[in-house]
Motif scaffolding. Structure first.
Motif, short mmCIF file in Angstrom:
data_model
loop_
_atom_site.label_atom_id
_atom_site.label_comp_id
_atom_site.label_asym_id
_atom_site.label_seq_id
_atom_site.Cartn_x
_atom_site.Cartn_y
_atom_site.Cartn_z
N UNK A 121 0.83 -1.21 0.00
CA UNK A 121 0.00 0.00 0.00
C UNK A 121 0.86 1.26 0.00
N UNK A 122 1.84 1.29 0.90
CA UNK A 122 2.70 2.47 1.03
C UNK A 122 3.49 2.70 -0.25
N UNK A 123 3.99 1.65 -0.86
CA UNK A 123 4.76 1.80 -2.09
C UNK A 123 3.88 2.22 -3.27
N UNK A 124 2.62 1.80 -3.27
CA UNK A 124 1.70 2.27 -4.30
C UNK A 124 1.52 3.77 -4.23
N UNK A 125 1.39 4.31 -3.02
CA UNK A 125 1.23 5.75 -2.86
C UNK A 125 2.51 6.49 -3.24
N UNK A 126 3.66 5.91 -2.94
CA UNK A 126 4.93 6.53 -3.34
C UNK A 126 5.01 6.61 -4.87
N UNK A 150 8.69 -3.99 -1.59
CA UNK A 150 7.76 -4.07 -0.45
C UNK A 150 7.52 -5.51 -0.05
N UNK A 151 7.19 -6.34 -1.03
CA UNK A 151 6.95 -7.76 -0.73
C UNK A 151 8.22 -8.43 -0.22
N UNK A 152 9.35 -8.10 -0.85
CA UNK A 152 10.62 -8.70 -0.45
C UNK A 152 11.01 -8.35 0.97
N UNK A 153 10.66 -7.13 1.42
CA UNK A 153 11.02 -6.72 2.78
C UNK A 153 10.32 -7.59 3.82
N UNK A 154 9.07 -7.96 3.53
CA UNK A 154 8.32 -8.80 4.47
C UNK A 154 8.78 -10.25 4.37
N UNK A 174 11.07 0.44 4.03
CA UNK A 174 9.86 0.52 3.21
C UNK A 174 8.78 1.34 3.90
N UNK A 175 8.69 1.24 5.21
CA UNK A 175 7.65 1.94 5.95
C UNK A 175 7.94 3.43 6.10
N UNK A 176 9.18 3.79 6.37
CA UNK A 176 9.46 5.15 6.78
C UNK A 176 10.00 6.06 5.67
N UNK A 177 10.66 5.53 4.66
CA UNK A 177 11.16 6.40 3.60
C UNK A 177 10.02 7.13 2.87
N UNK A 178 8.92 6.45 2.48
CA UNK A 178 7.84 7.17 1.81
C UNK A 178 7.23 8.28 2.65
N UNK A 201 -2.09 15.58 3.86
CA UNK A 201 -2.87 15.17 5.03
C UNK A 201 -2.81 13.66 5.22
N UNK A 202 -2.82 12.92 4.11
CA UNK A 202 -2.73 11.46 4.19
C UNK A 202 -1.40 11.04 4.79
N UNK A 203 -0.29 11.65 4.32
CA UNK A 203 1.02 11.29 4.85
C UNK A 203 1.14 11.66 6.32
#
Length: 253
Positions: A121-126, A150-154, A174-178, A201-203
């Motif tokens: 989700x986060x990478x899609x928004x990035x 994103x998938x690889x990180x998990x 992956x979580x914090x850079x975006x 506002x979303x970020x």
């Protein structure tokens, strides 16, 4: 700052963040992460509010996906711009499923199914922000690799956890850079559309959702109704709503 400089800083931060993640010591999963404050049962559902509060992800994810793939086509100058948002809302929808599954019986065995869709989700928004502030072509090229990272990180965390040496470094990246890169792009780079404030506002809402998680038990002891972790779910779903609201109301700049 000029456009080239801004793009250079955003790209440079990605390199620096990646280097930092590589150089710091492995980050193990804290076993206390699974000991959530609110374990109350309701209608036979264990950890009921932490499970049921994922309905927000399901609602916003389904609503957003239907909009992006349907009537929302007018929200995009280039039809390919919809795909990062489709990834975002699809990830949000699956986060609702995966997070509910995890919170029903918290533990490392289920945690990957919570983290996997959220990372996507986060990478899609990035990728969506890159399309709107840098280049649609660049975003189209990056979308696949970003989802793979994103998938690889998990997957990497889960694999290391099974080997007895869990490592969250890549997932943390992956979580914090975006959360840093998206506001910088909004601030420094010209928009293709109006209503960019909703994306900011979303970020900000997503970043703020981390705070009640840290105060999980304290919030439950004060309110006696809702825990900090449940509030985290609601705020994170609200972040998705701001993105949907932006798409529904924006116009070409």
């Amino acid at each position: 700052m000029g456009r080239r400089g801004a793009i250079g800083v955003v790209g440079g931060l990605a390199v620096l963040a990646g280097a930092a993640a590589w150089l710091v010591a492995p980050i193990p999963q804290d076993p206390a992460y699974h000991r959530l404050a609110d374990s109350r049962v309701w209608l036979g559902i264990p950890n009921a509010l932490n499970v049921l509060s994922n309905a927000g992800f399901l609602l916003i994810g389904a609503w957003g996906l239907a909009f992006v793939l349907g009537a929302g086509s007018r929200a995009f100058r280039d039809p390919s711009e919809r795909w990062p948002y489709a990834v975002f809302f699809d990830g949000l929808l699956l986060t609702g499923v995966g997070s509910a599954y995890y919170h029903w019986d918290p533990g490392n065995a289920r945690l990957a199914w919570d983290r996997l869709p959220l990372a996507i989700t986060v990478m899609g928004l990035l990728a969506a922000t890159i399309a709107e502030r840098i280049s649609v072509k660049t975003a189209r090229w990056l979308l696949g690799p970003l989802v793979a990272i994103a998938a690889g990180s998990v997957i990497y965390w889960h694999w290391t956890e099974q080997r007895g040496a869990g490592d969250l470094r890549l997932y943390a990246l992956v979580q914090f850079y975006p959360v840093v890169a998206i506001p910088l792009m909004l601030w420094w780079l010209a928009p293709r559309y109006t209503r960019g404030g909703y994306l900011l506002a979303a970020a900000a809402t997503y970043a703020a959702a981390r705070a009640p998680e840290l105060l999980d038990g304290w919030i439950l002891s004060v309110t006696r109704v809702v825990s900090g972790h449940t509030l985290k779910h609601l705020l994170a779903a609200l972040a998705g709503y701001w993105v949907l609201r932006m798409l529904r109301h924006r116009r070409p700049a």
